[in-house]
Design an enzyme around this catalytic site. Structure first.
Site, mmCIF file in Angstrom:
data_model
loop_
_atom_site.group_PDB
_atom_site.id
_atom_site.type_symbol
_atom_site.label_atom_id
_atom_site.label_comp_id
_atom_site.label_asym_id
_atom_site.label_seq_id
_atom_site.Cartn_x
_atom_site.Cartn_y
_atom_site.Cartn_z
ATOM 1 N N ARG A 165 8.191 -6.948 -4.865
ATOM 2 C CA ARG A 165 7.996 -5.566 -4.395
ATOM 3 C C ARG A 165 8.585 -4.544 -5.355
ATOM 4 N NH1 ARG A 165 7.130 -5.968 1.706
ATOM 5 N NH2 ARG A 165 7.300 -3.722 1.853
ATOM 6 N N TYR A 168 6.804 -1.524 -7.104
ATOM 7 C CA TYR A 168 6.574 -0.349 -6.249
ATOM 8 C C TYR A 168 7.895 0.359 -5.958
ATOM 9 C CZ TYR A 168 4.772 2.338 -2.230
ATOM 10 O OH TYR A 168 4.403 3.338 -1.357
ATOM 11 N N ASP A 169 8.879 -0.408 -5.459
ATOM 12 C CA ASP A 169 10.151 0.202 -5.026
ATOM 13 C C ASP A 169 10.875 0.869 -6.194
ATOM 14 O OD1 ASP A 169 9.311 -1.358 -2.925
ATOM 15 O OD2 ASP A 169 11.218 -2.385 -2.603
ATOM 16 N N ASN A 197 6.112 4.205 7.058
ATOM 17 C CA ASN A 197 4.762 3.658 7.353
ATOM 18 C C ASN A 197 3.889 4.633 8.137
ATOM 19 O OD1 ASN A 197 6.733 1.461 6.998
ATOM 20 N ND2 ASN A 197 4.926 0.151 7.208
ATOM 21 N N ARG A 209 -2.339 -3.861 5.008
ATOM 22 C CA ARG A 209 -1.238 -3.259 5.754
ATOM 23 C C ARG A 209 -1.346 -3.681 7.210
ATOM 24 N NH1 ARG A 209 -0.513 2.718 3.111
ATOM 25 N NH2 ARG A 209 -2.654 2.429 2.405
ATOM 26 N N GLN A 232 10.674 -8.509 12.815
ATOM 27 C CA GLN A 232 10.966 -7.398 11.885
ATOM 28 C C GLN A 232 10.376 -6.113 12.459
ATOM 29 O OE1 GLN A 232 8.656 -9.727 11.470
ATOM 30 N NE2 GLN A 232 7.209 -9.313 9.820
ATOM 31 N N THR A 233 11.019 -4.989 12.169
ATOM 32 C CA THR A 233 10.570 -3.721 12.774
ATOM 33 C C THR A 233 10.061 -2.740 11.724
ATOM 34 O OG1 THR A 233 12.699 -2.590 12.611
ATOM 35 C CG2 THR A 233 12.324 -3.933 14.589
ATOM 36 N N GLN A 299 14.167 -4.370 8.948
ATOM 37 C CA GLN A 299 14.243 -3.241 9.886
ATOM 38 C C GLN A 299 13.905 -1.975 9.135
ATOM 39 O OE1 GLN A 299 18.376 -3.114 11.188
ATOM 40 N NE2 GLN A 299 17.668 -3.129 13.284
HETATM 41 P P1 NAD Z 1 -3.947 4.762 -1.018
HETATM 42 O O1 NAD Z 1 -3.914 3.503 -1.804
HETATM 43 O O2 NAD Z 1 -4.990 4.919 0.029
HETATM 44 O O3 NAD Z 1 -4.041 6.021 -1.989
HETATM 45 C C1 NAD Z 1 -3.566 6.026 -3.309
HETATM 46 C C2 NAD Z 1 -4.580 6.767 -4.172
HETATM 47 O O4 NAD Z 1 -4.095 6.800 -5.532
HETATM 48 C C3 NAD Z 1 -5.947 6.049 -4.218
HETATM 49 O O5 NAD Z 1 -6.975 6.979 -4.053
HETATM 50 C C4 NAD Z 1 -5.968 5.418 -5.615
HETATM 51 O O6 NAD Z 1 -7.269 5.230 -6.110
HETATM 52 C C5 NAD Z 1 -5.153 6.430 -6.408
HETATM 53 N N1 NAD Z 1 -4.549 5.883 -7.636
HETATM 54 C C6 NAD Z 1 -3.850 4.724 -7.760
HETATM 55 N N2 NAD Z 1 -3.453 4.583 -9.037
HETATM 56 C C7 NAD Z 1 -3.882 5.684 -9.720
HETATM 57 C C8 NAD Z 1 -3.790 6.118 -11.060
HETATM 58 N N3 NAD Z 1 -3.143 5.393 -11.994
HETATM 59 N N4 NAD Z 1 -4.371 7.286 -11.413
HETATM 60 C C9 NAD Z 1 -5.047 8.042 -10.497
HETATM 61 N N5 NAD Z 1 -5.171 7.679 -9.199
HETATM 62 C C10 NAD Z 1 -4.593 6.510 -8.820
HETATM 63 O O7 NAD Z 1 -2.491 4.944 -0.393
HETATM 64 P P2 NAD Z 1 -1.941 6.029 0.632
HETATM 65 O O8 NAD Z 1 -1.464 5.314 1.838
HETATM 66 O O9 NAD Z 1 -2.886 7.149 0.772
HETATM 67 O O10 NAD Z 1 -0.634 6.524 -0.151
HETATM 68 C C11 NAD Z 1 -0.597 7.750 -0.876
HETATM 69 C C12 NAD Z 1 0.802 7.951 -1.443
HETATM 70 O O11 NAD Z 1 1.756 7.994 -0.374
HETATM 71 C C13 NAD Z 1 1.247 6.847 -2.387
HETATM 72 O O12 NAD Z 1 1.965 7.432 -3.469
HETATM 73 C C14 NAD Z 1 2.173 6.004 -1.541
HETATM 74 O O13 NAD Z 1 3.165 5.379 -2.319
HETATM 75 C C15 NAD Z 1 2.775 7.048 -0.615
HETATM 76 N N6 NAD Z 1 3.217 6.413 0.647
HETATM 77 C C16 NAD Z 1 2.317 6.027 1.595
HETATM 78 C C17 NAD Z 1 2.762 5.398 2.748
HETATM 79 C C18 NAD Z 1 1.829 4.975 3.859
HETATM 80 O O14 NAD Z 1 2.293 4.395 4.837
HETATM 81 N N7 NAD Z 1 0.542 5.254 3.802
HETATM 82 C C19 NAD Z 1 4.130 5.146 2.914
HETATM 83 C C20 NAD Z 1 5.005 5.523 1.910
HETATM 84 C C21 NAD Z 1 4.548 6.169 0.783
HETATM 85 N N1 UDP Z 2 2.663 -7.935 8.454
HETATM 86 C C1 UDP Z 2 2.265 -8.879 9.383
HETATM 87 N N2 UDP Z 2 0.952 -9.260 9.395
HETATM 88 C C2 UDP Z 2 0.032 -8.724 8.577
HETATM 89 C C3 UDP Z 2 0.428 -7.739 7.646
HETATM 90 C C4 UDP Z 2 1.771 -7.367 7.607
HETATM 91 O O1 UDP Z 2 3.071 -9.397 10.165
HETATM 92 O O2 UDP Z 2 -1.161 -9.127 8.676
HETATM 93 C C5 UDP Z 2 4.068 -7.505 8.453
HETATM 94 C C6 UDP Z 2 4.752 -7.470 7.068
HETATM 95 O O3 UDP Z 2 5.282 -8.727 6.729
HETATM 96 C C7 UDP Z 2 5.815 -6.420 7.308
HETATM 97 C C8 UDP Z 2 5.188 -5.458 8.292
HETATM 98 O O4 UDP Z 2 4.102 -6.154 8.894
HETATM 99 O O5 UDP Z 2 6.948 -7.011 7.917
HETATM 100 C C9 UDP Z 2 4.639 -4.182 7.657
HETATM 101 O O6 UDP Z 2 3.832 -4.555 6.568
HETATM 102 P P1 UDP Z 2 2.987 -3.510 5.703
HETATM 103 O O7 UDP Z 2 2.404 -4.268 4.553
HETATM 104 O O8 UDP Z 2 2.065 -2.757 6.586
HETATM 105 O O9 UDP Z 2 4.066 -2.453 5.195
HETATM 106 P P2 UDP Z 2 5.515 -2.556 4.521
HETATM 107 O O10 UDP Z 2 6.017 -3.959 4.513
HETATM 108 O O11 UDP Z 2 5.312 -2.028 3.153
HETATM 109 O O12 UDP Z 2 6.324 -1.692 5.402
#
Ligand code: NAD
Ligand code: UDP
Length: 335
Positions: A165, A168-169, A197, A209, A232-233, A299
């Site tokens: 991970r 990303y992180d 989330n 997801r 897990q929450t 969590q």
């Molecule tokens: P998503 O994957 O639907 O959207 C990401 C967008 O970025 C897509 O349209 C993808 O094509 C574009 N993209 C990826 N790499 C690119 C690049 N190199 N150049 C140009 N475009 C690029 O995801 P999302 O859920 O809409 O997330 C949007 C943002 O919010 C992300 O930065 C993500 O890290 C952040 N975020 C989302 C969540 C969530 O739960 N949805 C949680 C935490 C953070």
């Molecule tokens: N998860 C799950 N079943 C699935 C997909 C995800 O149990 O089919 C779990 C995953 O292991 C995590 C939580 O759901 O504990 C949330 O996962 P997600 O990928 O949506 O987001 P993130 O882990 O990045 O919060």
């Protein structure tokens, strides 16, 4: 000179005329605007009368997410990868480009880190040249597998720097560092939100997801895959609430940089989520257990006191209501 429109004039012509009559104040750039969150943000900002330029490489996003907005002459789309420099004129930048689901960000982890880090450098450089205000879509993942619960912004997190991970992180953590260094070094007007989330219509049905997985599995009568024991929450925020907070943050007083947590503090186990999806969809799917991916946080729950105090924001949509909307959307596309 007054503009006279004849009865029966095509709506596209009317909106084009209004566009030239009322030039908007804001020329807003949204990177990742064709993705799940980006498309909702684009919709809201267009509705408010702004000019919006969406920049996206369509890795996880798609033009279909914006199709209903294409007739609006204030919207422009550009295929571009943010790891390369971009020269446009803008006065607000929302930097969302980055795959957000583990399946997608682990597909090409090197590109994920580049997207967060090089993408941040390029967008901050653009903000520096144009003196635009810039907002970073950061994440609760900066807290890693947290030892403090719920997580306030002051908590520095517990993150594995070399796990699956980490691209990303750590990419998002480095992006935050860059934002704050540009603020200190170049007096850039920055805003950082840490998104927990979020779910809702236009999530990608195959992005792995948990909310989209469970709903698609339930609607298709397939087994619901819980990873690990399901204890897990996570805290799930409905997309409309999240977008309101993001726009509030962009328009907050200069000097309030964040980071600020944005999420819904309601906390649920994955087992509770699965049971709720089954109940609301009326599905007869079985729950099965699969191995827990490594570094999966146990969590997660936001402390949103800062968002409440500084943005006057708190989420309005509870999990059941948000899931009903999301299930209705997925019924149309996958059932
Ligand atoms: P998503 O994957 O639907 O959207 C990401 C967008 O970025 C897509 O349209 C993808 O094509 C574009 N993209 C990826 N790499 C690119 C690049 N190199 N150049 C140009 N475009 C690029 O995801 P999302 O859920 O809409 O997330 C949007 C943002 O919010 C992300 O930065 C993500 O890290 C952040 N975020 C989302 C969540 C969530 O739960 N949805 C949680 C935490 C953070
Ligand atoms: N998860 C799950 N079943 C699935 C997909 C995800 O149990 O089919 C779990 C995953 O292991 C995590 C939580 O759901 O504990 C949330 O996962 P997600 O990928 O949506 O987001 P993130 O882990 O990045 O919060």
């Amino acid at each position: 000179m007054p503009i006279v429109l004849l009865a029966g004039t095509h709506p596209k012509i009317i909106s084009t005329v209004l566009y030239f009559k009322n030039p908007s104040m804001n020329k807003i750039l949204i990177t990742g605007g064709a993705g799940f969150l980006g498309s909702h943000l684009t919709e809201k900002l267009l509705k408010e009368g702004n000019d919006v330029l969406v920049v996206d490489n369509y890795f996880t996003g798609s033009k279909a997410n914006l199709e209903h907005l294409l007739p609006n002459p204030r919207l422009e789309l550009m295929r571009h990868d943010v790891t390369f420099p971009l020269y446009v004129e803008t006065n607000q930048i929302y930097n969302l480009a980055c795959p957000a689901s583990p399946v997608h960000y682990q597909y090409d982890p090197v590109q994920t880190t580049k997207t967060s880090v090089h993408g941040a450098i390029n967008m901050l450089g653009l903000a520096k040249r144009t003196r635009a205000r810039i907002l970073q879509a950061s994440t609760s993942e900066v807290y890693g597998d947290p030892e403090v619960h719920p997580q306030p912004e002051e908590y520095w997190g517990k993150v594995n720097p070399i796990g699956i991970r980490s691209c990303y992180d750590e990419g998002k953590r480095c992006a935050e560092t860059l934002f704050f260094d540009y603020n200190r070094q170049h007096n850039l007007d920055i805003k950082v939100v840490r998104i927990f989330n979020t779910y809702g219509p236009r999530m990608h049905p195959n992005d792995g997801r948990v909310v989209s997985n469970f709903i698609v599995q339930a609607l298709q009568g397939k087994d619901i895959t819980i990873y690990g024991d399901g204890q897990q929450t996570r805290s799930f925020c409905y997309v409309d609430d999240l977008i309101d907070a993001m726009v509030n943050m962009m328009n907050s007083e200069r000097g309030f940089t964040g980071p600020v947590n944005i999420g819904n503090p309601g906390e649920f186990t994955m087992l509770q989520l699965a049971e709720t999806v089954l109940k609301l969809s009326g599905s007869k799917s079985k729950i099965i257990h699969q191995p827990l991916p490594s570094d999966d946080p146990k969590q997660r729950q936001p402390n949103i006191d800062l968002a409440k105090a500084k943005l006057g924001w708190q989420p309005k949509v509870n999990l059941e209501d948000g899931l009903k909307e999301t299930i209705a959307y997925f019924r149309k596309i996958v059932a």
